[in-house]
Design a protein around this motif. Structure first.
Motif, PDB file in Angstrom:
ATOM      1  N   THR A  22       0.828  -1.274   0.125  1.00  0.00           N
ATOM      2  CA  THR A  22       0.033  -0.104   0.041  1.00  0.00           C
ATOM      3  C   THR A  22       0.914   1.118   0.146  1.00  0.00           C
ATOM      4  O   THR A  22       1.817   1.374   0.816  1.00  0.00           O
ATOM      5  N   THR A  24       0.659   5.695  -0.141  1.00  0.00           N
ATOM      6  CA  THR A  24      -0.332   6.723   0.247  1.00  0.00           C
ATOM      7  C   THR A  24       0.451   7.919  -0.037  1.00  0.00           C
ATOM      8  O   THR A  24       1.473   8.220   0.335  1.00  0.00           O
ATOM      9  N   TYR A  39      -4.539   6.688  -2.220  1.00  0.00           N
ATOM     10  CA  TYR A  39      -4.044   5.516  -1.877  1.00  0.00           C
ATOM     11  C   TYR A  39      -4.053   4.514  -2.989  1.00  0.00           C
ATOM     12  O   TYR A  39      -5.102   4.244  -3.566  1.00  0.00           O
ATOM     13  N   GLU A  41      -3.030   0.599  -3.693  1.00  0.00           N
ATOM     14  CA  GLU A  41      -3.081  -0.675  -3.107  1.00  0.00           C
ATOM     15  C   GLU A  41      -2.848  -1.684  -4.162  1.00  0.00           C
ATOM     16  O   GLU A  41      -3.391  -1.850  -5.205  1.00  0.00           O
ATOM     17  N   TYR A  43      -2.121  -5.985  -4.936  1.00  0.00           N
ATOM     18  CA  TYR A  43      -2.072  -7.288  -4.178  1.00  0.00           C
ATOM     19  C   TYR A  43      -1.630  -8.406  -5.159  1.00  0.00           C
ATOM     20  O   TYR A  43      -1.852  -8.304  -6.099  1.00  0.00           O
TER      21      TYR A  43
END
Length: 101
Positions: A22, A24, A39, A41, A43
């Motif tokens: 993550t 920011t 943000y 993110e 995965y």
């Protein structure tokens, strides 16, 4: 080299476990007077597919464009303060009544 600095064993993406990253970053746009918090993110599951999601909530920094906005906020704050004071006063009266028994 980055992998050696972050994880000395060098297996953080090859461990067979899903990994999530993550990031920011706050951003300011002076032309529109907007503050945005981005943000991102990522995965990385074992299947090899990389998922990414970017969310960017923003707020306009010029909240009061006219006097009516200020008046509305002052009235709302006054109502909330009045309700809170009534609740606190009622609680104190109940406590005093039960303490005197």
């Amino acid at each position: 080299q980055v992998d050696e600095v972050l994880r000395p064993n060098g297996t953080w993406l090859r461990s067979g476990q899903p990994e999530a990253v993550t990031a920011t970053a706050p951003m300011y746009n002076p032309e529109l007077n907007i503050l945005t918090l981005v943000y991102a993110e990522f995965y990385l599951p074992r299947s090899g597919k990389q998922w990414a999601r970017v969310v960017a909530p923003a707020i306009l920094l010029e909240l009061y464009r006219s006097i009516w906005h200020i008046i509305a906020d002052v009235l709302l704050c006054a109502q909330v303060a009045w309700m809170a004071s009534k609740e606190i006063w009622g609680t104190l009266l109940d406590w005093r009544e039960h303490a005197s028994r």
